[in-house]
Design an enzyme around this catalytic site. Structure first.
Site, PDB file in Angstrom:
ATOM      1  N   HIS A  24     117.271 112.412  37.245  1.00 17.22           N
ATOM      2  CA  HIS A  24     118.671 112.008  37.013  1.00 17.22           C
ATOM      3  C   HIS A  24     119.381 111.993  38.352  1.00 17.22           C
ATOM      4  O   HIS A  24     120.027 112.972  38.756  1.00 17.22           O
ATOM      5  CB  HIS A  24     119.318 112.976  36.010  1.00 17.22           C
ATOM      6  CG  HIS A  24     120.701 112.585  35.601  1.00 17.22           C
ATOM      7  ND1 HIS A  24     121.303 113.060  34.446  1.00 17.22           N
ATOM      8  CD2 HIS A  24     121.628 111.776  36.179  1.00 17.22           C
ATOM      9  CE1 HIS A  24     122.516 112.565  34.331  1.00 17.22           C
ATOM     10  NE2 HIS A  24     122.746 111.787  35.378  1.00 17.22           N
ATOM     11  N   HIS A  26     121.669 109.011  40.442  1.00 17.40           N
ATOM     12  CA  HIS A  26     122.190 107.644  40.589  1.00 17.40           C
ATOM     13  C   HIS A  26     122.080 107.332  42.070  1.00 17.40           C
ATOM     14  O   HIS A  26     122.735 107.998  42.882  1.00 17.40           O
ATOM     15  CB  HIS A  26     123.650 107.576  40.139  1.00 17.40           C
ATOM     16  CG  HIS A  26     123.830 108.000  38.713  1.00 17.40           C
ATOM     17  ND1 HIS A  26     123.904 107.105  37.674  1.00 17.40           N
ATOM     18  CD2 HIS A  26     123.926 109.236  38.155  1.00 17.40           C
ATOM     19  CE1 HIS A  26     124.054 107.762  36.535  1.00 17.40           C
ATOM     20  NE2 HIS A  26     124.066 109.062  36.797  1.00 17.40           N
ATOM     21  N   HIS A 204     122.853 108.491  29.073  1.00  9.44           N
ATOM     22  CA  HIS A 204     123.784 109.602  29.236  1.00  9.44           C
ATOM     23  C   HIS A 204     124.431 109.860  27.870  1.00  9.44           C
ATOM     24  O   HIS A 204     124.917 108.925  27.213  1.00  9.44           O
ATOM     25  CB  HIS A 204     124.898 109.239  30.222  1.00  9.44           C
ATOM     26  CG  HIS A 204     124.489 109.291  31.665  1.00  9.44           C
ATOM     27  ND1 HIS A 204     123.408 108.633  32.159  1.00  9.44           N
ATOM     28  CD2 HIS A 204     125.052 109.946  32.722  1.00  9.44           C
ATOM     29  CE1 HIS A 204     123.306 108.866  33.463  1.00  9.44           C
ATOM     30  NE2 HIS A 204     124.296 109.662  33.828  1.00  9.44           N
ATOM     31  N   GLU A 207     127.732 114.475  27.951  1.00  9.87           N
ATOM     32  CA  GLU A 207     128.212 115.006  29.249  1.00  9.87           C
ATOM     33  C   GLU A 207     129.648 115.496  28.999  1.00  9.87           C
ATOM     34  O   GLU A 207     129.925 116.685  29.096  1.00  9.87           O
ATOM     35  CB  GLU A 207     128.174 113.901  30.320  1.00  9.87           C
ATOM     36  CG  GLU A 207     128.711 114.353  31.681  1.00  9.87           C
ATOM     37  CD  GLU A 207     128.727 113.226  32.728  1.00  9.87           C
ATOM     38  OE1 GLU A 207     128.575 112.052  32.353  1.00  9.87           O
ATOM     39  OE2 GLU A 207     128.890 113.548  33.934  1.00  9.87           O
ATOM     40  N   ASP A 286     124.786 112.836  41.379  1.00  9.40           N
ATOM     41  CA  ASP A 286     125.378 112.068  42.482  1.00  9.40           C
ATOM     42  C   ASP A 286     125.540 113.013  43.679  1.00  9.40           C
ATOM     43  O   ASP A 286     126.657 113.471  43.983  1.00  9.40           O
ATOM     44  CB  ASP A 286     126.747 111.501  42.064  1.00  9.40           C
ATOM     45  CG  ASP A 286     126.618 110.586  40.858  1.00  9.40           C
ATOM     46  OD1 ASP A 286     126.162 109.448  41.019  1.00  9.40           O
ATOM     47  OD2 ASP A 286     126.938 111.042  39.738  1.00  9.40           O
TER      48      ASP A 286
END
Ligand code: ADE
Ligand code: ZN
Length: 346
Positions: A24, A26, A204, A207, A286
């Site tokens: 996971h 991005h 996703h 979250e 990220d």
């Protein structure tokens, strides 16, 4: 090895040095401010920030949307095949340092094609970096195309159509961007079409959104993994199903704190997840925006929560189990992990 015994001072070294998969990340979220400014200059793109420091200072988020606004602005500097290659290669060098041996990278084509960037520039640059990571760093690297859920079904279908000539370069589809108000059902037909092409599916869910979104990611989109899934613990029936079916959750601890899903790492539910038997994994989401790459996530989470050497081994093993590697590749990864654990055991 059943119970892994280790001196406490060894645990951090083991966690950092153990081979692991990242599932996971991005890739646009690995764009460091320095690279954003370098690419802006190279491509003559103007940024609404005066300096690297001013950009970094803006990284104070109150929720997912407040982050996404800055994340999409940062991605606006990416224009050419070389830009996408440079971004991904920078990530792979960091992945190597964190002992990542398998990585599945999300990319968001609509963020770029909507600005006029050709789909081929995006995927060819990323794919070139993946091939080089395999050759030169011994990192098995794959790509997963994510649809932006704040955009409509027609845009997702158009993206899938653009991707068709490149089917050999990515292994699956995912669903990201603003979660609340954009339930998985919106993309049922796109995911069904993608699965007909032999693509794997993830999304996703949970979250910020409710457990209902996790149920529909599983039942409507028929995904094989849930990205985040931290809200699943609000629904005991859902937890029972995730445990029974060994549905992996790609958890991102530093992201969850930066986006105010949890106030502090000490309140994170990762330890509960493992104790419940959920197939949880640790990931960076990220990393350029959330304070660190994969090992930083591991080290800070192990400092904040009562996680043991066995938990570390379970997390690394889960990461390979949850990956889309072949059974042979997985066996190789388990063997490497076992050898590393035996080297640290007392
Ligand atoms: N895109 C990049 N990071 C994301 C996240 N944490 N959630 C949803 N979409 C994203
Ligand atoms: Zn994510």
């Amino acid at each position: 090895m059943s119970e892994l015994q280790m001196a406490p001072e060894q645990l951090s070294a083991f966690v950092r040095g153990m081979p692991k998969a990242e599932l996971h990340i991005h890739i646009e979220g690995s764009l460091e401010p320095e690279l954003i400014f370098a690419l802006a200059e190279r491509n003559r793109v103007s940024l609404p920030y005066a300096s690297v420091d001013a950009l970094r200072a803006a990284y104070a988020f109150s929720n997912l949307q407040s982050f996404l606004d800055i994340y999409y602005a940062g991605a606006s500097v990416l224009l050419t095949e070389q830009d996408f290659y440079d971004m991904a290669w920078a990530y792979f060098l960091r992945a190597k340092a964190d002992h990542i041996t398998h990585a599945e990278l999300f990319f968001d084509p609509q963020t770029h094609t909507d600005r006029g960037v050709p789909f081929s520039a995006v995927i060819d640059g990323l794919h070139r970096a993946c091939a080089q990571a395999q050759r030169e760093l011994n990192i098995q690297a794959e790509l997963i195309l994510c649809f932006l859920r704040h955009l409509d079904e027609a845009s997702a279908f158009a993206t899938l159509e653009e991707a068709r000539p490149h089917l050999g370069k990515f292994i699956g589809v995912g669903l990201d961007s603003s979660e609340v108000g954009h339930p998985p059902e919106k993309f049922a037909r796109v995911f069904a079409e993608a699965r007909k092409f032999g693509l794997r599916a993830v999304a996703h869910a949970g979250e910020e959104g409710p457990p209902a979104y996790i149920w529909s990611a599983l039942d409507v989109l028929k995904v094989e993994r849930i990205d985040h899934g931290v809200q699943s613990l609000k629904d005991p029936d859902l937890v029972a199903r995730l445990v029974r079916e060994r549905v992996p959750l790609t958890v991102c601890p530093l992201s969850n704190v930066k986006l105010c899903v949890f106030d502090h790492l000490a309140q994170h539910n990762l330890k509960q997840m493992l104790d419940l038997g959920l197939v949880a994994t640790v990931n960076s989401d990220d990393p350029a925006y959330f304070g660190g790459y994969l090992n930083q996530n591991f080290v800070e989470t192990f400092e904040a929560l009562p996680l043991s050497a066995n938990d570390a081994l379970t997390l690394a093993r889960n990461s390979f189990e949850a990956s889309f590697a072949s059974p042979d590749q997985k066996r190789l990864q388990y063997d490497r992990l076992q050898a590393c654990a035996e080297g640290f055991a007392r």
